[in-house]
Each structure stands twice: as structure tokens, then as C-alpha cells.
Write a protein that holds these residues in place. Structure first.
Motif, PDB file in Angstrom:
ATOM      1  N   GLN A   1     -23.925 -21.251 -27.093  1.00 29.89           N
ATOM      2  CA  GLN A   1     -23.024 -21.939 -26.176  1.00 29.89           C
ATOM      3  C   GLN A   1     -23.502 -21.840 -24.738  1.00 29.89           C
ATOM      4  OE1 GLN A   1     -19.238 -20.134 -26.983  1.00 29.89           O
ATOM      5  NE2 GLN A   1     -18.907 -21.280 -28.881  1.00 29.89           N
ATOM      6  N   LEU A   2     -24.267 -20.806 -24.440  1.00 32.70           N
ATOM      7  CA  LEU A   2     -24.832 -20.631 -23.096  1.00 32.70           C
ATOM      8  C   LEU A   2     -26.251 -21.178 -22.992  1.00 32.70           C
ATOM      9  CD1 LEU A   2     -23.616 -16.974 -22.303  1.00 32.70           C
ATOM     10  CD2 LEU A   2     -22.539 -19.140 -21.661  1.00 32.70           C
ATOM     11  N   GLY A   3     -26.708 -21.843 -24.045  1.00 31.36           N
ATOM     12  CA  GLY A   3     -28.050 -22.415 -24.032  1.00 31.36           C
ATOM     13  C   GLY A   3     -29.143 -21.425 -24.334  1.00 31.36           C
TER      14      GLY A   3
ATOM     15  N   ALA B   1     -28.353 -19.186 -17.987  1.00 31.98           N
ATOM     16  CA  ALA B   1     -29.007 -19.584 -16.743  1.00 31.98           C
ATOM     17  C   ALA B   1     -28.009 -19.658 -15.590  1.00 31.98           C
ATOM     18  CB  ALA B   1     -29.700 -20.928 -16.931  1.00 31.98           C
ATOM     19  N   ASN B   2     -26.856 -20.273 -15.825  1.00 29.18           N
ATOM     20  CA  ASN B   2     -25.860 -20.442 -14.764  1.00 29.18           C
ATOM     21  C   ASN B   2     -24.479 -19.941 -15.162  1.00 29.18           C
ATOM     22  OD1 ASN B   2     -27.674 -21.928 -12.933  1.00 29.18           O
ATOM     23  ND2 ASN B   2     -27.518 -23.574 -14.453  1.00 29.18           N
TER      24      ASN B   2
ATOM     25  N   GLY C   1     -17.511 -18.330 -17.577  1.00 26.15           N
ATOM     26  CA  GLY C   1     -17.551 -19.116 -16.353  1.00 26.15           C
ATOM     27  C   GLY C   1     -18.849 -18.914 -15.607  1.00 26.15           C
ATOM     28  N   PRO C   2     -18.912 -19.364 -14.347  1.00 29.66           N
ATOM     29  CA  PRO C   2     -20.112 -19.139 -13.535  1.00 29.66           C
ATOM     30  C   PRO C   2     -20.403 -17.640 -13.418  1.00 29.66           C
ATOM     31  CG  PRO C   2     -18.619 -20.705 -12.470  1.00 29.66           C
ATOM     32  CD  PRO C   2     -17.875 -20.127 -13.628  1.00 29.66           C
TER      33      PRO C   2
END
Length: 365
Positions: free
Chosen positions: A291-293, A322-323, A344-345
Motif C-alpha cells: 500500500q506504501l509502494g 517514499a512519502n 499519512g505523510p
């Protein structure tokens, strides 16, 4: 017979050509009625317009192909039970008992289907290798398949789940590149399949698995809607907790037992409960990584940190993309798995992590 023939000849003498031909045909028909009842009669039967055509050969073929509607869904008492709001119902077909389309950013789409077949559907290995072929990947051995399968506890028993990545069909990554398939052996074989853009499929995996877990055995299209997970009420909550002062209640959904948000930091807090053990830890961690790549990992369980409370011990993990970033805590209690997530961020998650830890520690079952 001679007298009859003479009478007919006399009748025709005064009749014009075309009319005579028609009249002759009628007389011949009525004369034929005296023939033997034993004469063989041949009838041509016309196929009824409503008769079904033969079943498609590949029952679980590429589910991102357009679906031609051949069935109309009969309204049922469960039609008002919600599925995730972003799942758009699609026309059913002879093969599909349920069909949805999910749309993401930049034209990304994912197709979700439910198909039920008989015993001729093939083995789990057969179908997984067919799905791999659809993604341009080589087949796997039975030994490799065992490592790939995630066992999902559901109301119908354990379901075999695989998460497959590969080459987008026709090179269109917005529509293809990943398949999550689930196979359940009950009263035949049931296939749940989500295929589409790799990132979107990863983002919807949690919804998809929850949907699978709630579909009962023997289900037809009328029972494939996602039941609403009951949120705790002030009268009789199933669990209690202490909510940080800067967290705002957020709408629950078919997936979430409870939701909170911190708008200033753009972070999201979710509480999800599933029957059984909710899957193995490595499978859940890899799902959150995707989900976060991030790619899946075979060593992520070493990153699990225990968090003790007055009633139980939670497992926790902190995953940074990454972000974006996710902090998750989970435990298994009284036949259910409970998942708490802060997402979140990266900066927002870092700021709210102490509050999240206190929130988890305050949970009372």
C-alpha cells in the motif's frame, strides 16, 4: 376417386390460371386428409428464445475485459446493504454473480468479480498458473505455490488467497499488472478476483479481503453485498478507548469499526476487526508495505515490536514509504483480530505516533 376427379376437372374449367393453381392446392390438401394415420410426420422445432447458450469455456478469464450483461439481478432484501462507496456495481453475466469496478487517479481501474463453478474448475495450482499467464509470468511448482498462498479465515472456512504481480496486458499499466485471487472450495469452487492497476489493487486489498470474509458459503448474487460493520455505540460499546483531544471522529465504512482523523496533519486512524486470526503477520505486513509502494519482504517479522497493555499484548510495526508512513498495531482477542493503523505523510505520522501509542494502550475489551 374417379367421380371426385371429374368433379374437380369440371370446377377448374371456368377458373382463371392463377386462381386455378391456388384452388388445386387447397383441394389436394383436403384430399390428403384421408391418408393413413400411420404415415410418418416430420416436425421442425424452433429453439425457445429464452434458452441459455452454452457456458463459456474460461470461467475465470480476464476479468478486466468488458462484461456483456445477460442476466438481470432480482431485487432482494439485502440490496440496501452497502459495499465500499468507491466500488461501482457493474452488469452481471452468465458467469459473474457479482461484479464491481474501482476507479483511481490518472485513469487507474480495477475489476472485481465473483464466479462460482462446479468441480471441473481445476485445481488451485491450475488457476494460479493461468492467472500468472495472464500477467506474462511463468507457472509455479506446487512447492512454490504453498509459499505464495495466504489462508484467509472466513465465514465459509479458510480461503486460499494469492497476490500476483506481472506485466500489464497490452502494456496498459492503468488497467492491469496485478491480480489478487481467492479460491474457496464449497459446493463447487468459488473464485474471487481483483485485477487491475497494481497500486490501486494494493490500496483496495483490505476492502477486497474483508468482502470475501463476509460472503457466506452457498451465496448467490443477493448475498454478496458487504455487511456494515457495527461501530461502537455510547450505549453498549464492544470496546472502550481514550481518544486524544486533537483527533476528530471520521465516518465509518463497511470496512472500519471506527475512524478518526487529524486534519491539520492529514493523517488517518482506522480500527478494523475481522473474525478469526485475520491472516498471518507476514501477509498483513507485506500488504501494508505494498500500500506504501514497497516490495514484499520475507524478513519483515523481525521488525515487529510488542506493546503491552493492561489486558493484552499488541504487535506493532512502523513502515515508511517514499512519502507516506504507516504505524500498525494488532492483537487477537476472543476469536477476533483487531487492527489499529495510523497512516499519512511521514511528518504527520511522526507527530501523531505518541498519541497513537497511548490510544492503543488505552483499549479495554
Amino acid at each position: 376417386m374417379g367421380a371426385v376427379s371429374k368433379t374437380v376437372r369440371d370446377i377448374f374449367l371456368g377458373v382463371p390460371g392463377n386462381a386455378a393453381i391456388i384452388l388445386l392446392a387447397l383441394v389436394t390438401f383436403f384430399m390428403g386428409c384421408d391418408r393413413s394415420e400411420n404415415e410418418i410426420k416430420v416436425y421442425r422445432l424452433v429453439k425457445p428464445s429464452g434458452e441459455s447458450e452454452p457456458m463459456e469455456k474460461d470461467a475465470v478469464a480476464s476479468t478486466n475485459a468488458p462484461v456483456k450483461s445477460t442476466l438481470e439481478r432480482v431485487p432482494t432484501p439485502t440490496d440496501d446493504v452497502p459495499v465500499p462507496r468507491n466500488w461501482e456495481p457493474r452488469p452481471l453475466s452468465q458467469m459473474r454473480l457479482a461484479s464491481f469496478l474501482v476507479k483511481g487517479e490518472n485513469g487507474a481501474v480495477a475489476d472485481i468479480s465473483f464466479v462460482k463453478l462446479g468441480s471441473a474448475a481445476g485445481t488451485v495450482l491450475d488457476n494460479v498458473n493461468r492467472w500468472l499467464g495472464q500477467l506474462g509470468q511463468p507457472p509455479v511448482t506446487p512447492e512454490k505455490l504453498t509459499e505464495m498462498i495466504q489462508k484467509l479465515p472466513t465465514a465459509r472456512g479458510e480461503v486460499d488467497v494469492v497476490d500476483l504481480n506481472g506485466k500489464p496486458e497490452d502494456g496498459d499499466a492503468s488497467k492491469d499488472g496485478r491480480i489478487i485471487g481467492a479460491i474457496a472450495a464449497d459446493e463447487g469452487t468459488s473464485f474471487f478476483k481483483m485485477r487491475g492497476n497494481a497500486a490501486l489493487v494494493g490500496a483496495e486489498k483490505e476492502n477486497f479481503l474483508k468482502w470475501i470474509a463476509t460472503v457466506r458459503a452457498g451465496a448467490g448474487s443477493e448475498s454478496l453485498a458487504m455487511p456494515q460493520v457495527a461501530a461502537p455505540t455510547s450505549n453498549k460499546p464492544e470496546i472502550k478507548w481514550d481518544v486524544p483531544s486533537d483527533w476528530s471522529p471520521a465516518p465509518t465504512s463497511a470496512m472500519r469499526y471506527a475512524s478518526f482523523a487529524v486534519p491539520a496533519d492529514h493523517v488517518d486512524i482506522s480500527v478494523v476487526t475481522l473474525p478469526g486470526d485475520g491472516g498471518d503477520d507476514l501477509g498483513n505486513i507485506n500488504r501494508w508495505r505494498q500500500q506504501l509502494g514497497l516490495p514484499p519482504s520475507n524478513a519483515t517479522t523481525s521488525s515487529i515490536v510488542p506493546l503491552k497493555t493492561n489486558e493484552t499484548t499488541f504487535s506493532t510495526i512502523d513502515i515508511a514509504g517514499a512519502n507516506t508512513r504507516t504505524v500498525a498495531a494488532w492483537t487477537r482477542k476472543d476469536g477476533h483480530a483487531w487492527f489499529f493503523k495510523l497512516t499519512g505523510p511521514s511528518n504527520g505520522v511522526e507527530k501523531e505516533k505518541p498519541n497513537f501509542v497511548k490510544f492503543v494502550q488505552s483499549v479495554r475489551f
